[in-house]
Every structure is written in C-alpha cells, then in structure tokens.
Design a protein around this motif. Structure first.
Motif, short mmCIF file in Angstrom:
data_model
loop_
_atom_site.label_atom_id
_atom_site.label_comp_id
_atom_site.label_asym_id
_atom_site.label_seq_id
_atom_site.Cartn_x
_atom_site.Cartn_y
_atom_site.Cartn_z
N ASP A 187 0.85 -1.19 0.00
CA ASP A 187 0.00 0.00 0.00
C ASP A 187 0.88 1.24 0.00
O ASP A 187 1.79 1.36 0.82
CB ASP A 187 -0.92 -0.01 1.23
CG ASP A 187 -2.08 0.97 1.11
OD1 ASP A 187 -1.82 2.17 0.89
OD2 ASP A 187 -3.24 0.54 1.23
N LYS A 188 0.59 2.17 -0.92
CA LYS A 188 1.45 3.35 -1.05
C LYS A 188 1.26 4.35 0.08
O LYS A 188 2.12 5.21 0.31
CB LYS A 188 1.19 4.03 -2.39
CG LYS A 188 -0.16 4.69 -2.52
CD LYS A 188 -0.31 5.39 -3.86
CE LYS A 188 -1.67 6.07 -3.98
NZ LYS A 188 -1.82 6.77 -5.29
N ASP A 189 0.14 4.27 0.81
CA ASP A 189 -0.11 5.23 1.88
C ASP A 189 0.73 4.93 3.11
O ASP A 189 1.26 3.83 3.28
CB ASP A 189 -1.59 5.21 2.29
CG ASP A 189 -2.46 5.96 1.29
OD1 ASP A 189 -1.92 6.72 0.47
OD2 ASP A 189 -3.69 5.79 1.34
N GLY B 225 -4.67 7.73 -0.53
CA GLY B 225 -4.98 6.75 -1.57
C GLY B 225 -6.45 6.49 -1.78
O GLY B 225 -6.83 5.81 -2.73
N TRP C 26 3.28 -0.72 4.35
CA TRP C 26 2.84 0.64 4.05
C TRP C 26 3.97 1.43 3.38
O TRP C 26 5.15 1.10 3.53
CB TRP C 26 2.39 1.33 5.33
CG TRP C 26 1.24 0.65 6.02
CD1 TRP C 26 1.29 -0.18 7.10
CD2 TRP C 26 -0.13 0.70 5.63
NE1 TRP C 26 0.05 -0.64 7.42
CE2 TRP C 26 -0.85 -0.11 6.54
CE3 TRP C 26 -0.83 1.36 4.62
CZ2 TRP C 26 -2.23 -0.28 6.47
CZ3 TRP C 26 -2.20 1.20 4.54
CH2 TRP C 26 -2.89 0.40 5.45
N SER D 59 4.58 1.62 0.22
CA SER D 59 5.17 0.83 -0.87
C SER D 59 4.73 1.39 -2.22
O SER D 59 3.53 1.55 -2.47
CB SER D 59 4.73 -0.64 -0.77
OG SER D 59 5.16 -1.21 0.44
N ARG D 60 5.67 1.66 -3.07
CA ARG D 60 5.36 2.17 -4.41
C ARG D 60 5.87 1.17 -5.46
O ARG D 60 7.04 0.81 -5.47
CB ARG D 60 5.97 3.55 -4.63
CG ARG D 60 5.35 4.58 -3.69
CD ARG D 60 5.70 6.00 -4.06
NE ARG D 60 4.96 6.93 -3.23
CZ ARG D 60 3.75 7.40 -3.52
NH1 ARG D 60 3.16 7.02 -4.64
NH2 ARG D 60 3.13 8.24 -2.71
#
Length: 440
Positions: free
Chosen positions: A21-23, A37, A126, A128-129
C-alpha cells in the motif's frame, strides 16, 4: 483487503499474503482519518445488504465490528426516504438494513479483523510504491513486482487492486500482451460533500436518510445520511450534536462547482425537492469548504475477452470495473469479485494446468452492475460511449417500475433487492410484481 482474505481462506497452503500500500500506515485507534490513496472516503458511504452478506462471509464479524466502531444500521425504506421520477417512493418497514458509516470505518473494521485472525499469514507493507511487474524468463508469466526503489517482491500470484488509475494494462502492453477493450459510458459526474452538525431536536425532524436521484429533466441529485459521531473524521465531532454526511452530485452541464459552503447551499436549493435544503438550513457545516470529487465515466476493462494473459496475475475491483458511485454498488461488486477469486484461486496458482482466463469467471460479478449502471447513465441524451442492447426499452421499463414504487411496497422492495445486488433483475418479472409495474 477483501482479495487478501479471499486468498487466505481459499487455501491453507498459502503461507503469506502481502499487501503493498502506497499510503502511510493509519492509526487504527481514536478518530477516523482519511487516506491519500482513497480520496473518495470523505463522501457518503453505506454498505448495501448484498455486499454486507458477502463481506460477512469473507470477514466473519464484520457487521458487529462496524456497529462497534459506530456504524448506524437503518431500515432502507422505513428510516430512509427516496425521491425518483418526480415522486417520493413509498415508506414502510422493510426489515433489511443499510449500514450507515464511512469508507474509513469500513477499512478499519476489515483491517482490524483480518490482522487479528491472520497475524502470521497477512502482512501490510505501508509506503510501498510499485514500478512494474516482474516476469519469468521462460514463460513471460508474472512472478512478482518491481518496487520503485529497485527491490523485487517475489510472488506466486499478484492481484492488482490499484483501482481506477491502475497502469497494469499498459504494463502488459509493454510486455507484449494485447491491451484489453474498454467499455465506457461517459457520464461526466461530479459530487461534493460536507458534514453538518445539528441540535438533537432539529435532527429528529427528518428521516435518517433522504436521497434524491436525477431524472432526464434534472441532472442534479443528493442525499443526507445521519451518522453516529464516531463516523465523523479527524476528531471534529462535538458533544451535544447530531451529524449528517451530505453529498450533492450532478451530471454534465449541471455538475456542482461548489468551492464555498454558500455555493453548496445554493446548489442544494435547486434540487427537485426542497426537503434536503430544509434539512441543511437547520445545521452548521463543520468543514471550511465542501470536498469535491470528479468521476468522468463508468469503465470496464475487458480482460475477460483476451485470449491470453500472463499466469500469476489477476485484476480485481476498480482496476477492472469502476461503477457510478451514486449507485453505491462498487464495494458490493468488489466483494462479489473477491468471492469468485476465493473459488478460482486454485486455477490462478496452478501454472502447470492448461491455461484458462479466470477473468471470464470474474466477469460474472461485474456484468450485472455494469449493465445496470450503463443503462441508467444513458438516460441523459448527452451521454456518450457504450449503449447496452435495448437500452431505450430498459429505461422505459425502469421508469414504469419506479412509478409503481410510489405506492407499491412489493415493487419498491424488488427494485431495491436488485439494486442492492441481492437478486437477479428477473425479480422484477415475477407475475405479481410485473402486474403492478404495468398497471402503474
């Protein structure tokens, strides 16, 4: 989250599910807070009965956890008042509830339950891109993802839940696969939301839910949903007040362009009904300005039509099909897809078996809500894009059904059962229901 529980429950041999999850990690205690997000999490959210049942199967205890967090169960026809096709629909005790809450509350409820149950098999990373997919050298199948920092996360199965902005279809084209066809209906929707606080004696003067839907002559709509103070984000709730989440929406040339609370009230004043404006006039907005969200089209990426896709990859939710949020079917559709993923997970993981496109199975969960959305979106003459077969006849029948729902509880119950994705549209063709519709 629903995809992860579908995988974990499908096969005990799945030892680890990782959510990227990018947040930043949310704080799962204290006041609810929105996430970057999920920019739509400020707006009206309630869980349809069809979705609640499916989520409860995937995440046992979901309903009780929602109520514990402050969700408000409300009878969908006794506690709610619906306006469509120029008239109020009949009010009566239906017995089926809508869960009034928020997207933030739903996320917290599911995440809390899953992390407690699968603490050794579920991991959320968390911040994560993702940069792209990782492919095998031999088969060009997917075997993981490449992160923005250059690291690789290996996986037997990658599930794309990146949502409406998912770039996975473009990544597949770069890898040599065919780009999926897209069925889209350009509805040009915008909606905007404010939360109002009320003195208890004022809040009790109106139904807990008031919902007004557009018709071909007026492209404006809106709704207010009374919520418990726990659903008010960021600790903004005050003791001694009742609260309502209010969303106004419009299509095409009648989209709301409300940058101030005064403009928000002015837009509400010109809905088909005065009741919503009357409700708001008794309250006070808690935000300095309303929160807008643009939604240009309904869109279904037809992965189910492709002859070949890489093994080890599944697209789910809004990554496949995004629905008109004014119908509140998106979460239920995602739960339907996750339920099918649970059933077909074995096919997705078995890379030795003959190839099958499991998106043909997943399409069963998408087809009905997409067609319902597409038919309704085509009620406006300026709508462009995909037109379902016999759309004019379908719109005529829907108009007749909603007219009958002014006075006939059986008809309105059948409409809501179909709209809530509990029943097939054939419910409306039962002789006792069809007779009342045709006589309207």
């Amino acid at each position: 989250l629903l995809a992860s529980t579908a995988l974990l429950r499908s096969n005990e041999n799945i030892t680890k599910v990782i959510i990227l999850d990018k947040d930043d990690a949310p704080v799962d205690s204290g006041p609810l807070r929105g996430r970057a997000g999920t920019p739509q999490d400020q707006h009206i959210h309630f869980v349809l009965e069809g979705g609640r049942q499916l989520i409860e199967e995937l995440v046992p205890g979901f309903t009780n956890q929602m109520i514990k967090l402050g969700a408000r169960p409300r009878d969908r026809t006794e506690d709610c008042h619906w306006f469509r096709n120029g008239n109020w629909k009949v009010q009566y005790e239906n017995g089926t509830k809508l869960l009034f809450g928020s997207r933030m509350m739903i996320d917290r409820a599911i995440r809390t339950l899953l992390l407690a149950e699968f603490k050794d098999r579920l991991e959320i990373r968390w911040g994560s891109r993702i940069k792209g997919l990782k492919y095998t050298k031999e088969e060009y199948d997917v075997c993981g993802v490449e992160m923005a920092d250059g690291n690789i996360v290996d996986a037997d199965l990658v599930v794309d839940c990146l949502g409406r902005v998912s770039p996975v279809d473009k990544w597949l084209v770069t890898a040599g696969y065919t780009e999926p066809e897209v069925d889209s209906v350009n509805i040009d929707l915008c909606y905007t939301t404010q939360i109002f606080k009320f003195k208890p004696e004022d809040a009790d003067r109106y139904s807990d839910g008031v919902f007004c839907y557009p018709d071909p002559d007026s492209k404006r709509g809106g709704g207010h949903m009374r919520v418990n103070r726990e659903a008010v984000p960021e600790g903004l709730a005050e003791d001694g007040y009742e609260y309502s989440v209010v969303t106004l929406f419009g299509f095409q040339e009648e989209k709301p362009k409300c940058k101030t609370n005064e403009e928000f009230m002015a837009y509400a004043k010109h809905l088909n009904i005065p009741e919503l404006f009357d409700v708001l006039s008794l309250g006070t907005p808690i935000y300095d300005a309303p929160k807008p969200f643009a939604f240009p089209d309904i869109r279904w990426k037809r992965y189910d039509k492709l002859a070949v896709l890489p093994r080890g990859l599944v697209m789910l939710g809004d990554s496949v099909c995004r629905l008109d949020p004014t119908h509140a079917q998106g979460m239920t559709s995602a739960a339907r897809q996750a339920t099918i993923l649970r059933q077909v997970c074995g096919k997705a993981l078995d890379k030795e078996a003959p190839y099958t496109n499991i998106h043909a199975d997943l399409a069963k969960a998408v087809r009905l809500p997409f067609l319902m959305n597409a038919i309704d979106g085509n009620k406006f003459s300026k709508t462009t894009g995909y037109k379902p077969p016999m759309v004019s006849s379908a719109l005529w029948f829907l108009e007749k059904a909603f007219d009958a729902a002014d006075k006939e509880p059986k008809v309105f119950s059948s409409i809501l059962s179909v709209a809530n994705l509990e029943s097939s549209p054939l419910q409306l063709l039962r002789p006792d229901v069809l007779y009342k519709i045709l006589c309207a």
